[in-house]
Motif scaffolding. Structure first.
Motif, PDB file in Angstrom:
ATOM      1  N   LYS A   3       0.840  -1.206   0.000  1.00 51.30           N
ATOM      2  CA  LYS A   3       0.000   0.000   0.000  1.00 51.30           C
ATOM      3  C   LYS A   3       0.877   1.260   0.000  1.00 51.30           C
ATOM      4  O   LYS A   3       1.757   1.406   0.843  1.00 51.30           O
ATOM      5  CB  LYS A   3      -0.917  -0.001   1.216  1.00 51.30           C
ATOM      6  N   LEU A   4       0.565   2.174  -0.945  1.00 53.25           N
ATOM      7  CA  LEU A   4       1.316   3.416  -1.105  1.00 53.25           C
ATOM      8  C   LEU A   4       0.409   4.610  -0.850  1.00 53.25           C
ATOM      9  O   LEU A   4      -0.737   4.632  -1.293  1.00 53.25           O
ATOM     10  CB  LEU A   4       1.897   3.502  -2.528  1.00 53.25           C
ATOM     11  N   ILE A   6       0.489   8.927  -1.311  1.00 53.37           N
ATOM     12  CA  ILE A   6       1.207  10.056  -1.915  1.00 53.37           C
ATOM     13  C   ILE A   6       0.786  11.331  -1.198  1.00 53.37           C
ATOM     14  O   ILE A   6      -0.417  11.615  -1.060  1.00 53.37           O
ATOM     15  CB  ILE A   6       0.904  10.163  -3.424  1.00 53.37           C
ATOM     16  N   ARG A  14       0.544  15.272  -7.671  1.00 52.73           N
ATOM     17  CA  ARG A  14      -0.096  14.024  -7.248  1.00 52.73           C
ATOM     18  C   ARG A  14      -0.730  13.305  -8.441  1.00 52.73           C
ATOM     19  O   ARG A  14      -0.611  12.086  -8.588  1.00 52.73           O
ATOM     20  CB  ARG A  14      -1.166  14.302  -6.188  1.00 52.73           C
ATOM     21  N   LYS A  18       0.316   9.601 -10.044  1.00 53.56           N
ATOM     22  CA  LYS A  18      -0.657   8.516 -10.112  1.00 53.56           C
ATOM     23  C   LYS A  18      -0.821   7.981 -11.528  1.00 53.56           C
ATOM     24  O   LYS A  18      -1.094   6.787 -11.719  1.00 53.56           O
ATOM     25  CB  LYS A  18      -2.013   8.997  -9.584  1.00 53.56           C
ATOM     26  N   TRP A  23       1.646   1.423 -11.355  1.00 56.84           N
ATOM     27  CA  TRP A  23       1.887   1.022  -9.978  1.00 56.84           C
ATOM     28  C   TRP A  23       1.673  -0.468  -9.730  1.00 56.84           C
ATOM     29  O   TRP A  23       2.498  -1.102  -9.054  1.00 56.84           O
ATOM     30  CB  TRP A  23       1.028   1.862  -9.027  1.00 56.84           C
ATOM     31  N   GLN A  29      -0.228  -0.509  -4.741  1.00 63.20           N
ATOM     32  CA  GLN A  29      -1.542   0.072  -5.006  1.00 63.20           C
ATOM     33  C   GLN A  29      -1.615   1.408  -4.252  1.00 63.20           C
ATOM     34  O   GLN A  29      -1.147   1.509  -3.118  1.00 63.20           O
ATOM     35  CB  GLN A  29      -2.661  -0.851  -4.527  1.00 63.20           C
ATOM     36  N   ILE A  30      -2.171   2.446  -4.909  1.00 60.91           N
ATOM     37  CA  ILE A  30      -2.290   3.743  -4.253  1.00 60.91           C
ATOM     38  C   ILE A  30      -3.494   3.680  -3.316  1.00 60.91           C
ATOM     39  O   ILE A  30      -4.648   3.672  -3.746  1.00 60.91           O
ATOM     40  CB  ILE A  30      -2.438   4.876  -5.290  1.00 60.91           C
ATOM     41  N   GLU A  33      -4.124   9.539  -0.580  1.00 58.18           N
ATOM     42  CA  GLU A  33      -3.345  10.723  -0.929  1.00 58.18           C
ATOM     43  C   GLU A  33      -3.784  11.875  -0.033  1.00 58.18           C
ATOM     44  O   GLU A  33      -4.889  11.882   0.522  1.00 58.18           O
ATOM     45  CB  GLU A  33      -3.516  11.097  -2.401  1.00 58.18           C
TER      46      GLU A  33
END
Length: 544
Positions: A3-4, A6, A14, A18, A23, A29-30, A33
């Motif tokens: 898990k990411l 930003i 941003r 993305k 990714w 996975q984003i 944010e």
């Protein structure tokens, strides 16, 4: 999939991050944010991201503040720093807080970004592997990461060696990029100017750059297509081991390793503004020989002393110069120059000998360092005669000369230091002489030490220092404890004893050398002071 999150106050940044990177392909996975640190912290508490990419300059709570909060509340979360600011102060603080890497916002290309995230993913995977090993009964409290376990493996290998069975099992378990058979190479990388780096970084040395340097070296392996591993040695030293297929011609491997080192040197200079030098060991045909060839690579790296910073040095098996830097006669000459206060001439003598020693067939660096230590000890002995010590205040330039000698990297650096040291020594010797004898007698002793081999008369020396002969004779005895004639004879006989020990000259030649035209008178004075004749003294030396 990891898990990411930003975090950046610029919406376009941003959005760009993305949409420009695949990714899922990278294994992320984003998950969230935010446009400031406070909001990011709130979201992080909820989603518990594996990795946070954060800007430094943001409203409400900046990236460094966010890092501190995450370190306290979510210590397992890893962090990458994104910023326009190139100031190393930000980089240093971010690395101290545990950031994995630093990304310059304006200059980073997509491919470079992907490489940074691939390295971050490798760190996360290593931690996951560590947990798996803990469940399997390994001792995880001893290790911080798979990389550190690999480093411990190489340290074990280099210190004590490993059996074939243990080696094969650990190769597999630790995911080492080394084949169980084939040919092997070893390289020792040393960071140049380590002493200056320590001073610049407030004593932390390379601690903040060790992980980024390991990443760069790993990346160099991947880009070159060579198979191998890197590990940390002592401070400022990295070990690289290489694995080649069995059919690889042994003669081509050193050349290939030389090219690899040249490219890596340029990369480290570009990204870190650091100079590095290399030692390349011989080729081995057995994995159990890694200890031997790495030690030889380390020995080769020592030739930086001659070749200079940024050099690539290959292991040398040929013979070397056996003539000592300072033989007995030269050591005596050096002592006489120092005792008479002619420190500039002493410096020239040493540097001339060093220039001769570093040309042609050079000796192993460790041997030359030992001989340079003998030079410093000669200075120390002379200083001690007048009540001084090199390890007591006031300190020589650069601190303890023994430590300077152990840490100096090139002969050029040592010569620069020695120039300042010789000047300091002359000043310090004059101070000690003045403290012990007073200015007038110190000048007289300096003159006597320079001219002891010539005819010396009390009146002439008194004239030299501008003093009445009778008063000078009284003052000389008061301060030295000996009358003028006894002092000169004592000095001459000490010089004669040195020559009897270290030269092959006849006794009449030695007598003339130290200032006695009549060998019979010399023998008489020698026996009065020493208790035996010069011939008996020399015979006793031969018996021993």
């Amino acid at each position: 999939m990891f898990k990411l999150m930003i975090v950046d106050d610029e919406m376009l940044v941003r959005m760009g991050l993305k949409t420009t990177i695949d990714w899922p392909k990278l294994g992320f996975q984003i998950a969230g944010e935010a446009d400031n640190g406070l909001k990011a912290l709130e979201i992080a508490r909820s989603i518990r991201p594996d990795l946070v990419l954060t800007d430094i300059r943001m409203p409400k709570l900046d990236g460094l503040g966010l890092m501190k909060a995450l370190k306290k509340e979510l210590p397992r979360t890893k962090i990458l720093i994104l910023s326009c600011y190139q100031d190393f102060d930000y980089v240093r603080e971010a690395l101290q807080l545990g950031a994995l890497d630093y990304i310059p916002k304006l200059s980073m290309q997509v491919e470079e970004l992907e490489q940074v995230f691939q390295r971050a993913k490798a760190v996360l995977e290593e931690e996951a592997e560590q947990e798996r090993m803990a469940d399997a009964g390994w001792e995880p409290e001893r290790y911080r990461s798979l990389r550190e376990m690999q480093g411990c493996f190489f340290q074990d290998l280099l210190k004590a060696g490993l059996t074939g069975a243990d080696l094969a099992e650990r190769l597999t378990r630790l995911k080492l990029r080394l084949a169980k058979s084939g040919r092997y190479g070893a390289v020792c990388l040393r960071v140049d100017d380590l002493r200056a780096i320590r001073q610049r970084n407030g004593g932390t040395g390379l601690a903040l750059l060790e992980s980024p340097l390991l990443n760069i070296i790993d990346e160099a392996f991947e880009n070159s297509g060579l198979r191998g591993n890197v590990f940390m040695g002592r401070e400022g030293e990295f070990g690289l081991v290489f694995s080649f297929a069995e059919g690889t011609e042994a003669g081509s491997i050193p050349e290939e390793l030389g090219r690899f080192c040249g490219h890596l040197r340029e990369t480290i200079q570009l990204y870190f503004n650091l100079s590095v030098s290399f030692g390349i060991g011989p080729v081995a045909s057995d994995l159990l020989q890694l200890k031997e060839i790495y030690n030889q690579a380390s020995e080769a790296a020592g030739y930086r002393l001659y070749q200079g910073k940024g050099s690539v040095n290959f292991f040398r098996e040929e013979g070397f110069a056996v003539e000592p830097l300072l033989d007995a006669e030269q050591e005596q000459n050096l002592r006489e120059l120092l005792e008479s206060g002619r420190c500039a001439e002493a410096e020239s003598l040493v540097l001339g000998l060093l220039d001769r020693a570093s040309s042609g067939a050079v000796k192993p660096p460790m041997l030359l360092r030992q001989e340079l230590l003998e030079v410093i000890l000669t200075f120390s002995r002379v200083l001690k005669q007048y009540g001084g010590r090199l390890d007591q205040p006031p300190a020589p330039p650069g601190g303890d000369p023994m430590i300077v000698l152990a840490e100096v990297e090139t002969l050029g650096d040592w010569k620069l230091w020695f120039h300042d040291f010789a000047a300091w020594f002359g000043h310090r010797l004059n101070e000690l002489k003045a403290q012990r004898f007073g200015r007038e007698v110190s000048r007289a002793l300096e003159y006597i030490n320079r001219h002891y081999a010539t005819e010396l008369k009390l009146g002439e020396i008194a004239d030299q220092i501008g003093m009445n002969e009778t008063y000078f004779s009284h003052l000389f005895k008061k301060e030295t404890g000996a009358n003028f004639t006894d002092y000169v004879n004592g000095l001459r006989i000490e010089k004669a004893k040195q020559l009897l020990r270290n030269s092959t000259d006849n006794i009449y030649e030695i007598a003339a050398t130290v200032g006695y035209a009549n060998v019979s008178y010399f023998s008489k004075v020698f026996k009065q002071i020493v208790g035996i004749s010069p011939a008996e003294y020399k015979k006793g030396l031969n018996i021993k």
